[in-house]
Design an enzyme around this catalytic site. Structure first.
Site, PDB file in Angstrom:
ATOM      1  CG  HIS A  39     -18.176 -21.385  10.790  1.00 18.81           C
ATOM      2  ND1 HIS A  39     -18.518 -22.359   9.794  1.00 18.81           N
ATOM      3  CD2 HIS A  39     -19.463 -20.687  10.856  1.00 18.81           C
ATOM      4  CE1 HIS A  39     -19.641 -22.390   9.499  1.00 18.81           C
ATOM      5  NE2 HIS A  39     -20.207 -21.317   9.938  1.00 18.81           N
ATOM      6  CE  LYS A 151     -21.259 -18.001   2.991  1.00 15.51           C
ATOM      7  NZ  LYS A 151     -22.877 -18.163   2.539  1.00 15.51           N
ATOM      8  CG  LEU A 186     -14.288 -21.343   2.771  1.00  9.99           C
ATOM      9  CD1 LEU A 186     -13.326 -21.224   4.081  1.00  9.99           C
ATOM     10  CD2 LEU A 186     -14.283 -22.590   1.953  1.00  9.99           C
TER      11      LEU A 186
END
Length: 285
Positions: A39, A151, A186
């Site tokens: 993020h 992602k 992640l």
């Protein structure tokens, strides 16, 4: 400096109006919180493109098709604000569910085509929830730029489609997946993995990368994909939901990587669902 935390659309629009009057560009990074380095990389991308940055924090109930999954999703607003402080984010927009979906709310944004198959097939209604809340956030923030991670590649294409179809004047920026040292992408869901599951998890990226290399040299998709699914199960994944080769722009299923493509996977470790994807680019393209 910690970002200003705003709770209402009226407050957000008032703040954005002052920036507009100063001729400043605005970028937004939509999130559901539980922020990690992935993020924060989106925030950095936003800061490189605009004078003002808004990070949204809203755990959107409409994109969950499992009540227990929604209940288990981490809520870490104070920690999230602390992580954003060094990046000098201007606003953390953290509305309540009642602010986003008021009494009588009855509108759904549904994107067909790129939402079909993959996560769309296994999570009914998920992308309707995503498309609805993202449409609202883009309109509420009036942003010039919105940054999303690759992602969630299918989600990225859904967002690009809705922005184009609804004539929302925003540039959708896709940002590279951020990975751990062992290549695991992640994700806020990674914290749910047990120690044993965490050792298995990087296999999803390893198998994706090896399969992409085979496909890029002309390998037949059917045999490569079957071998990949078998490899993930052998590595210790409990269930492989999908492992597919798709067109990088339309997400049309492909038999060969004869154009820019994406290899996408979803697999389960216990109660945790992991997704990942990598590009497949044949050397002659």
């Amino acid at each position: 400096m910690s970002p200003s935390i705003l709770r209402t659309v009226a407050e957000l629009r008032e703040r954005v109006r002052t920036w507009r009057c100063a001729g400043e560009r605005v970028a937004v990074v939509p999130t559901m919180g539980a922020l990690h380095e992935g993020h924060l990389s989106l925030v950095e991308a936003a800061k490189a493109r605009a004078e003002r940055v808004i990070v949204t924090l809203f755990v959107n109930p409409r994109q969950f098709n499992n009540a227990s999954d929604l209940a288990a999703y981490p809520r870490t607003e104070a920690d999230d604000a602390a992580k954003l402080a060094p990046l000098a984010v201007d606003v953390l927009f953290a509305p309540a569910v009642e602010e986003m979906y008021g009494s009588g709310f009855s509108t759904t944004v549904s994107v067909t085509g790129v939402s079909d198959g993959l996560c769309g097939a296994h999570r009914p209604g998920h992308f309707d929830g995503v498309a609805t809340v993202v449409s609202k956030l883009l309109l509420q923030s009036e942003a010039d730029i919105a940054c999303f991670g690759e992602k969630d590649f299918q989600q990225l294409l859904v967002v690009r489609r809705l922005a184009a179809d609804l004539n929302i004047p925003v540039e959708i920026v896709g940002c590279p997946t951020v990975r751990e040292a062992d290549n695991l992408a992640l994700s806020s869901r990674n914290m749910r993995l047990t120690t044993a599951q965490r050792r298995i998890a990087p296999a999803i990226a390893d198998v994706l990368l090896k399969s992409a290399a085979h496909l890029a040299t002309g390998g037949d998709a059917a045999s490569v994909l079957e071998a990949a699914r078998n490899a993930l199960q052998k590595a210790g994944f409990d269930r492989v939901e999908y492992f597919e080769l798709r067109d990088a722009e339309t997400l049309e299923p492909l038999q060969h990587a004869d154009r820019p493509a994406r290899l996408l996977a979803a697999a389960w470790l216990g109660e945790t669902r992991l997704i990942d994807n990598v590009p497949v680019v044949p050397p002659n393209l």
